[in-house]
Design a protein around this motif. Structure first.
Motif, PDB file in Angstrom:
ATOM      1  N   GLU A  90      55.162  11.433 108.123  1.00  0.00           N
ATOM      2  CA  GLU A  90      54.325  12.154 107.150  1.00  0.00           C
ATOM      3  C   GLU A  90      53.606  11.169 106.232  1.00  0.00           C
ATOM      4  O   GLU A  90      52.432  11.336 105.910  1.00  0.00           O
ATOM      5  CB  GLU A  90      55.187  13.105 106.326  1.00  0.00           C
ATOM      6  N   SER A 120      56.580  18.408 105.778  1.00  0.00           N
ATOM      7  CA  SER A 120      56.597  18.726 107.207  1.00  0.00           C
ATOM      8  C   SER A 120      58.011  18.908 107.727  1.00  0.00           C
ATOM      9  O   SER A 120      58.267  19.706 108.608  1.00  0.00           O
ATOM     10  CB  SER A 120      55.909  17.615 107.998  1.00  0.00           C
ATOM     11  N   SER A 168      53.381  12.006  99.997  1.00  0.00           N
ATOM     12  CA  SER A 168      54.235  12.743 100.924  1.00  0.00           C
ATOM     13  C   SER A 168      55.519  13.184 100.239  1.00  0.00           C
ATOM     14  O   SER A 168      56.412  13.725 100.870  1.00  0.00           O
ATOM     15  CB  SER A 168      54.576  11.857 102.134  1.00  0.00           C
TER      16      SER A 168
END
Lengths: 136, 745
Positions: free
Chosen positions: B724, B651, B628
């Motif tokens: 995430e 994200s 991530s």
């Protein structure tokens, strides 16, 4: 010396034994009694004996000057409000002569048995004379 | 002269609104260690002090005489004076030296000896000393409640709120002295509405103050001011004996008292006699003790700006608090009057009492707006309530107050105002209307209140003062009007007055209306793990500021259904030819649907793709599952990209443009401030990536720098990143995605 710390607070340990200044048991003091006009603010004051017990508690806990104050206060519980205010006024700088202060001391002792206050006021009178704080 | 733009700016800062002055010992403008301060000495003959601090008995002034006869413990004095000052200083800072041992010796120290001890101590050592020598175990706080209109409903509402906020004492005063009984009454009714057992006082002239106490309208008094020279004492129209008598008079009526002293008053009155402020304060404190006061309000109080104008002033103020504690006095530690224009400076000063704790950290936290403060402006005001609650929460230090909600405040304010309205009506005082109640409930200060007709109010106050009405009348009135809980609290204050437990050192009433003092809650601090430290329910209460949110609340608005336009079509292969890879984080467009800045993920995708397309380049989209981390996502994209250029996109919106030959943590362009990124920025990012892929010289995308973003959003950043990271599948290779979109040309 008695162990006084265990008694503290008196409000919890002595609810039934504590007396108001007017000599009524603390347990008499209720909203109903006040509503009935049965109790005035003058009743709802501390009793000399209570202050002496607080003095003992303070002394034992290591606060001797506070204890002495409570002992003097105990002697003053019977002195009316107006008189207290007058005595305070006389003790302010340059308000009274040496004789007036010693007479005040004697009066307090004779009228209210206020020995400690009398000695304290005589002490003040002597200092006021020495330091020129008496009435001119 | 040339003008420095920086100095010009500095000159306008709050700190430069203050006055600073160089010391002038002859005028008493020196906080400690004046060359004219005496050396410590004490000679006792036949149980009497014949010499003290270099002055022989015949030259004693009234204060010397009082101190020598009333304050000093002559039994320990010889040993106390013989012990080197540095040894005291070391004991005060030493967790292994018990408070009682130090206090026993200190009782025999002369004023100059007390001052000499401080000479060896820095503020950290003094804070250690205060933490240990403070006489009550648990610190508390006092509030000031006044308003310039002297409006009874507002006074009652503010007093009720202050009580609910946890203040153990509430002090009011007057603008017009004749208002004293009504202000005292409003504070009494207000506090006992907020919490039973809050002690109250009305600061007025001594004789008037005693009369208010006799009527039961106040339960404590702290206006008994003392001064460090005979001349200032007499200028104050008192002597140590008159003040001591006043103390006994109050005690005889079951009223708690504390004296007031504080550095700087003698210099302000022009009679410092060349002595340092701290030496004169040591004399004051011995008078206070000798008079039998259980405590003192010190910490320069209303003179605070004077020591703060001098070098070492804030240190000296802490020193006077410490000296009082050493003498076994309850300390209400100042922090009341406006001491500085600078928030930094006033908060730094507060820490010296806040961190070690004082019996009362403030001798009047202004629980009202500064404009309504009749004590000369608060150093901390109602406007600072939230700041103060956060300080408690930050340091896990009990500053004596608690956070409350707006609804709680509105409700208790209205009740307090209604209660005083009921008392006024029952007693036939000038009516308080329902409109005034409504205004007081929501008011911040006097400016929010309707004006009252002052003349009849003052006439009623005079009549009330002259008449027989007292707190029992008030109890009756409250009971008749349905405020029996408030009446019961005032009645219990009356019973407590009979028991007189709260005359003992440092007494307050706790939340259960039980007395807590140095007798039954004596400070037992002896170093780490000992003494009072907030825990359990109290610590939970301090943490629960209404502003604190549950962690879920930060992420929920960003959770979304997976984008239907974004479909996974199989493992991502290494590309060839002219392309840019847009590598998405594992939750992008699936578990999460918006960036931290609130941009929809599909809009961000469209913006980047538009940017890439605008340079005639093709973008391939992949999803990275094994990490991530933004750099890792971008790096994978670059390695799979036919051009070697990849865009990494988390994200939360953080983006990077990467190149396959760079080290993984290096990059071509990084956009860490995702909250500042707009759709236009994302389009620029796409365009630049395309230009790098084509080998065209490129100007990096300009991004607005917002250094507050991290401060505002770090919790959300952390929690979105955590969400995430939940989607990470370490073994799963990058997957190619298809996004249903066509460029609009």
């Amino acid at each position: 010396m008695t162990e006084t710390k265990g008694e503290y607070p008196l409000r919890d340990s002595e609810t039934d034994a504590l007396l108001t200044h007017s000599g009524r048991p603390l347990s008499d003091i209720s909203a109903d009694a006040i509503a009935a006009g049965d109790i005035t603010g003058d009743d709802l004051r501390t009793h000399a004996d209570t202050l002496r017990r607080q003095a003992a508690i303070a002394r034992e806990a290591g606060y001797p000057q506070l204890a002495a104050n409570f002992s003097r206060a105990a002697e003053l519980t019977d002195v009316p409000n107006d008189e207290l205010l007058k005595i305070y006024e006389m003790l302010r700088p340059e308000r009274a002569s040496y004789d007036e202060l010693t007479r005040l001391a004697d009066y307090l002792e004779a009228t209210y048995g206020a020995k400690e206050n009398a000695a304290f006021i005589k002490d003040a009178a002597a200092t006021y004379r020495e330091r020129n704080l008496l009435r001119r | 002269m040339e003008r420095s733009k920086r100095f010009d700016l500095l000159a306008k800062r709050d700190i430069n609104k203050e006055t600073y002055v160089e010391p002038w010992p002859e005028a008493g403008l020196i906080v400690a260690d004046s060359p004219y301060d005496p050396q410590p000495s004490l000679t006792i003959e036949d149980g009497t002090v014949v010499e003290m601090d270099g002055v022989v008995r015949r030259d004693f002034d009234a204060l010397d005489i009082f101190i020598a006869s009333q304050a000093l413990d002559l039994e320990t004095a010889e040993a106390a004076m013989a012990l080197p000052s540095e040894d005291y200083a070391r004991m005060l800072a030493d967790i292994n030296a018990p408070r009682e041992d130090i206090a026993r010796l200190i009782a025999g120290c002369s004023p100059a000896k007390l001052t000499d001890i401080i000479r060896h101590m820095n503020v950290l050592e003094m804070m250690m000393g205060l933490a240990k020598m403070r006489i009550r175990r648990r610190p508390a706080n006092q509030a000031h409640v006044t308003n310039w209109r002297e409006h009874p409903a507002l006074l009652a509402a503010d007093a009720a709120e202050a009580a609910l906020r946890g203040f153990a004492e509430v002090e009011t005063t007057v603008r017009v002295a004749r208002f004293a009984p009504f202000n005292a009454l409003a504070i009494l009714v207000g506090t006992q509405t907020g919490r039973g057992g809050v002690l109250t006082q009305c600061s007025v002239e001594e004789a008037l103050g005693l009369r208010l106490a006799m009527k039961g309208l106040t339960s404590y008094a702290e206006t008994l001011s003392v001064y460090g020279t005979e001349k200032t004492f007499v200028d104050g129209d008192d002597t140590p004996w008159s003040k001591a008598f006043l103390a006994s008079a109050y005690a005889s009526r079951g009223v708690k008292i504390r004296f007031t002293s504080g550095t700087g008053s003698e210099a302000l009155m022009g009679r410092a006699e060349g002595k340092s402020m701290l030496y004169l304060e040591a004399r004051c404190l011995l008078v206070v003790k000798g008079a039998g006061s259980q405590g003192v309000q010190n910490g320069s109080i209303s003179c605070i700006a004077l020591p703060e104008a001098l070098p070492g002033g804030v240190r000296a103020v802490l020193a006077e608090n410490l000296l009082a504690s050493m003498l076994g006095l309850e300390v209400a530690a100042g922090n009341d009057a406006l001491a500085s224009h600078s928030s930094i400076r006033k908060t730094a000063k507060l820490m010296l009492q806040f961190i070690p704790g004082a019996d009362f950290i403030f001798s009047g936290y202004s629980a009202i707006p500064k404009r309504d403060n009749l004590f000369g402006g608060g150093n901390f005001d109602a406007e600072d309530f939230d700041d103060y609650n956060v300080l408690q929460r930050d340091m896990q230090i009990d500053g004596g107050v608690r956070p409350i909600t707006e609804a709680e405040a509105l409700s208790i304010r209205r009740k307090g105002a209604r209660a005083i309205q009921a008392v006024y009506r029952e007693l036939g005082l000038p009516d308080i209307t329902d409109d005034e109640i409504d205004a007081a409930a929501v008011a911040h200060g006097s400016d929010d209140m309707p004006a009252r007709d002052i003349v009849p109010d003052l006439e009623a106050a005079d009549a009330f003062m002259a008449g027989d009405d007292d707190f029992t009348t008030v109890i009756r009135a409250l009971n008749k009007s349905g405020f029996s809980d408030v009446a019961d609290n005032i009645l219990e204050m009356g019973r407590q007055r009979v028991a007189a437990d709260y005359l003992q050192p440092s007494a307050i009433f706790d939340a259960d209306f039980k007395v807590q003092s140095a007798i039954n809650d004596a400070n037992d601090y002896t170093g780490p793990g000992s003494g009072y430290r907030p825990s359990g329910e109290r610590w939970r209460e301090m943490q629960a500021i209404p502003q604190a949110k549950s962690p879920e609340g930060f992420v929920d608005p960003h959770v979304a259904e997976p984008l239907s336009r974004l479909a996974e079509i199989g493992p991502a292969a290494v590309g060839s030819g002219r392309e840019v890879i847009l590598a998405l984080g594992p939750a992008f467009g699936s578990a999460l649907g918006k960036t931290i800045g609130g941009l929809e993920h599909e809009d961000v995708l469209e913006a980047i793709l538009t940017g890439v397309a605008s340079e005639g380049m093709i973008a391939r989209i992949i999803r990275v599952y094994h990490s991530s981390d933004c750099a890792a996502i971008g790096y994978v994209g670059a390695r799979l990209s036919g051009s070697g250029i990849g865009i990494g996109l988390q994200s939360r919106g953080t983006a990077v443009i990467h190149q396959k030959d760079l080290a993984p943590l290096n990059n071509l362009e990084l956009f860490p401030q995702s909250p500042s990124l707009t759709l236009a920025t994302y389009e620029d990012i796409g365009r630049n990536a395309a230009r790098y892929a084509m080998g065209i010289a490129t100007v990096p995308v300009a991004v607005e720098i917002d250094n507050g973003a991290r401060l505002r959003l770090i919790v959300k950043t952390a929690l979105l990143h955590r969400r995430e990271t939940d989607e990470v599948c370490p073994e799963r290779p990058p997957q190619e995605l298809r996004f249903d979109w066509e460029p609009e040309f």
